[in-house]
Design a protein around this motif. Structure first.
Motif, mmCIF file in Angstrom:
data_model
loop_
_atom_site.group_PDB
_atom_site.id
_atom_site.type_symbol
_atom_site.label_atom_id
_atom_site.label_comp_id
_atom_site.label_asym_id
_atom_site.label_seq_id
_atom_site.Cartn_x
_atom_site.Cartn_y
_atom_site.Cartn_z
ATOM 1 N N VAL A 42 0.847 -1.190 0.000
ATOM 2 C CA VAL A 42 0.000 0.000 0.000
ATOM 3 C C VAL A 42 0.884 1.242 0.000
ATOM 4 C CG1 VAL A 42 -1.768 1.298 1.244
ATOM 5 C CG2 VAL A 42 -1.835 -1.213 1.220
ATOM 6 N N ILE A 43 0.638 2.129 -0.954
ATOM 7 C CA ILE A 43 1.392 3.373 -1.053
ATOM 8 C C ILE A 43 0.622 4.528 -0.421
ATOM 9 C CG2 ILE A 43 2.459 5.015 -2.651
ATOM 10 C CD1 ILE A 43 3.817 2.269 -2.502
ATOM 11 N N ALA A 44 -0.690 4.543 -0.632
ATOM 12 C CA ALA A 44 -1.524 5.611 -0.082
ATOM 13 C C ALA A 44 -2.958 5.110 0.017
ATOM 14 C CB ALA A 44 -1.457 6.858 -0.960
ATOM 15 N N VAL A 45 -3.714 5.723 0.921
ATOM 16 C CA VAL A 45 -5.123 5.371 1.114
ATOM 17 C C VAL A 45 -5.958 6.638 1.009
ATOM 18 C CG1 VAL A 45 -6.844 4.426 2.703
ATOM 19 C CG2 VAL A 45 -4.547 3.416 2.605
ATOM 20 N N ASN A 46 -7.013 6.588 0.199
ATOM 21 C CA ASN A 46 -7.925 7.720 0.046
ATOM 22 C C ASN A 46 -9.322 7.244 0.424
ATOM 23 O OD1 ASN A 46 -9.721 9.731 -0.921
ATOM 24 N ND2 ASN A 46 -8.223 10.393 -2.448
ATOM 25 N N LYS A 47 -9.720 7.530 1.666
ATOM 26 C CA LYS A 47 -11.007 7.040 2.151
ATOM 27 C C LYS A 47 -12.178 7.753 1.485
ATOM 28 C CE LYS A 47 -9.065 5.632 6.590
ATOM 29 N NZ LYS A 47 -9.077 5.808 8.067
ATOM 30 N N THR A 48 -11.966 8.983 1.062
ATOM 31 C CA THR A 48 -13.043 9.718 0.396
ATOM 32 C C THR A 48 -13.420 9.056 -0.922
ATOM 33 O OG1 THR A 48 -12.305 11.802 1.387
ATOM 34 C CG2 THR A 48 -13.750 11.946 -0.540
ATOM 35 N N ASP A 49 -12.396 8.677 -1.695
ATOM 36 C CA ASP A 49 -12.636 8.028 -2.987
ATOM 37 C C ASP A 49 -12.771 6.517 -2.872
ATOM 38 O OD1 ASP A 49 -12.489 10.477 -4.189
ATOM 39 O OD2 ASP A 49 -10.397 10.265 -4.816
ATOM 40 N N ILE A 72 -11.382 -0.138 -3.447
ATOM 41 C CA ILE A 72 -11.441 -1.227 -2.473
ATOM 42 C C ILE A 72 -12.907 -1.514 -2.160
ATOM 43 C CG2 ILE A 72 -10.710 -2.044 -0.213
ATOM 44 C CD1 ILE A 72 -8.425 -1.525 -2.239
ATOM 45 N N LYS A 73 -13.317 -2.760 -2.324
ATOM 46 C CA LYS A 73 -14.732 -3.099 -2.198
ATOM 47 C C LYS A 73 -15.248 -2.938 -0.770
ATOM 48 C CE LYS A 73 -18.135 -6.709 -3.132
ATOM 49 N NZ LYS A 73 -18.372 -8.081 -3.653
ATOM 50 N N ASN A 74 -14.475 -3.411 0.199
ATOM 51 C CA ASN A 74 -14.939 -3.453 1.586
ATOM 52 C C ASN A 74 -14.418 -2.243 2.361
ATOM 53 O OD1 ASN A 74 -15.387 -4.076 4.339
ATOM 54 N ND2 ASN A 74 -15.407 -6.275 3.869
ATOM 55 N N ASP A 75 -15.322 -1.421 2.882
ATOM 56 C CA ASP A 75 -14.917 -0.233 3.639
ATOM 57 C C ASP A 75 -14.113 -0.590 4.885
ATOM 58 O OD1 ASP A 75 -16.095 1.445 1.825
ATOM 59 O OD2 ASP A 75 -17.932 1.743 2.981
ATOM 60 N N ALA A 76 -14.415 -1.729 5.489
ATOM 61 C CA ALA A 76 -13.690 -2.138 6.693
ATOM 62 C C ALA A 76 -12.215 -2.382 6.376
ATOM 63 C CB ALA A 76 -14.325 -3.395 7.282
ATOM 64 N N ASP A 77 -11.942 -2.969 5.209
ATOM 65 C CA ASP A 77 -10.556 -3.178 4.791
ATOM 66 C C ASP A 77 -9.856 -1.838 4.582
ATOM 67 O OD1 ASP A 77 -10.753 -5.960 4.789
ATOM 68 O OD2 ASP A 77 -11.493 -6.012 2.727
ATOM 69 N N LEU A 78 -10.573 -0.901 3.975
ATOM 70 C CA LEU A 78 -9.999 0.418 3.712
ATOM 71 C C LEU A 78 -9.638 1.120 5.017
ATOM 72 C CD1 LEU A 78 -9.454 2.036 1.092
ATOM 73 C CD2 LEU A 78 -11.594 3.239 1.513
#
Length: 259
Positions: A42-49, A72-78
């Motif tokens: 993982v390089i970066a995470v964008n929860k908004t998108d 990412i399909k599952n919000d919990a994973d995100l």
């Protein structure tokens, strides 16, 4: 028609094209799904998108190793994912969209750090530097040569097969190009430019073939209105950073990533 009115007409037509395209880009259900194992960092995470940028290994039968954002399909994973984590799962692709279903998340130990101060995105009216690049014919071009025209540009990897990312972007530009041809006066006052993130692979020859296939004119394409460009890594980085993209360095491998 005076210059101010011409400028407003160009802007309205360009915006109209993009509004129509965005409306037409909403995913449609498809039964033609394919699944591919994916493994990467993982390089970066964008929860908004609801996306994560992943530096992944070769996805056998689909695409080579590269770094790009995935939905990412599952919000919990995100919520659990963070830069540096190692993830495995399945990349699911259909005719119009794609997403990743996460199977495992292993905490990482190699954080990422910006390779340079992150610039702010340019504001309307800001002067665009005269960046230099190399087009699909191997000729040097400079952004200053398009002064007086409305210039629309985007960034792609030609090796990215994702239906809702680079492929969609180039399909949209092809539709914009076709729509603008209906207004010759406006067509003459606009220009499209697609810039590759992948200068090692996307040579002028590769870009010429890629571009001609998207315009649909193949060997007859002259690239007078829509050009495809590459450059050295530093040249591409300079343009990308000016328009708000960020470069980070993996402190473990030393590789530079763009998000």
């Amino acid at each position: 028609m005076n210059r101010a009115r011409e400028s407003r007409l160009i802007i309205v037509l360009l915006l109209s094209c993009f509004i129509v395209l965005v409306a037409g880009c909403r995913p449609r259900p498809s039964a033609n799904e394919k699944r591919y194992p994916i493994n990467g960092k993982v390089i970066a995470v964008n929860k908004t998108d609801r996306t994560a940028t992943i530096e992944h290994e070769d996805i056998v039968g689909y695409m080579p190793a590269m770094t790009m954002p995935f939905r990412i399909k599952n919000d919990a994973d995100l919520e659990m994912m963070k830069p540096g984590d190692q993830v495995t799962g399945s990349l699911v692709v259909n005719d119009t969209s794609s997403w990743v279903e996460i199977a495992t998340i292993a905490e990482g130990t190699a954080p990422l750090s910006p390779t340079a101060e992150i610039p702010g995105e340019p504001k309307p009216g800001d002067e665009v530097p005269d960046f230099g690049l190399t087009n699909q014919d191997g000729k040097r071009i400079h952004l200053a040569q398009y002064r007086g025209k409305a210039l629309a540009l985007t960034f792609v990897y030609t090796r990215c097969p994702q239906p809702d990312q680079c492929t969609l972007m180039s399909t949209n530009f092809a539709a914009v190009d076709k729509e603008l041809q209906k207004e010759p006066d406006v067509y003459a006052k606009t220009h499209l430019l697609t810039i590759s993130f992948d200068p090692d692979y996307d040579t002028p020859k590769v870009l010429r073939s890629y571009g001609a296939s998207h315009t649909g004119r193949y060997s007859d394409e002259t690239f007078q209105h829509w050009e495809f460009a590459t450059g050295t890594k530093d040249e591409v980085k300079g343009v990308a950073q000016f328009f708000g993209l960020r470069y980070f360095q993996d402190t473990e491998s030393g590789d530079e990533q763009v998000i």
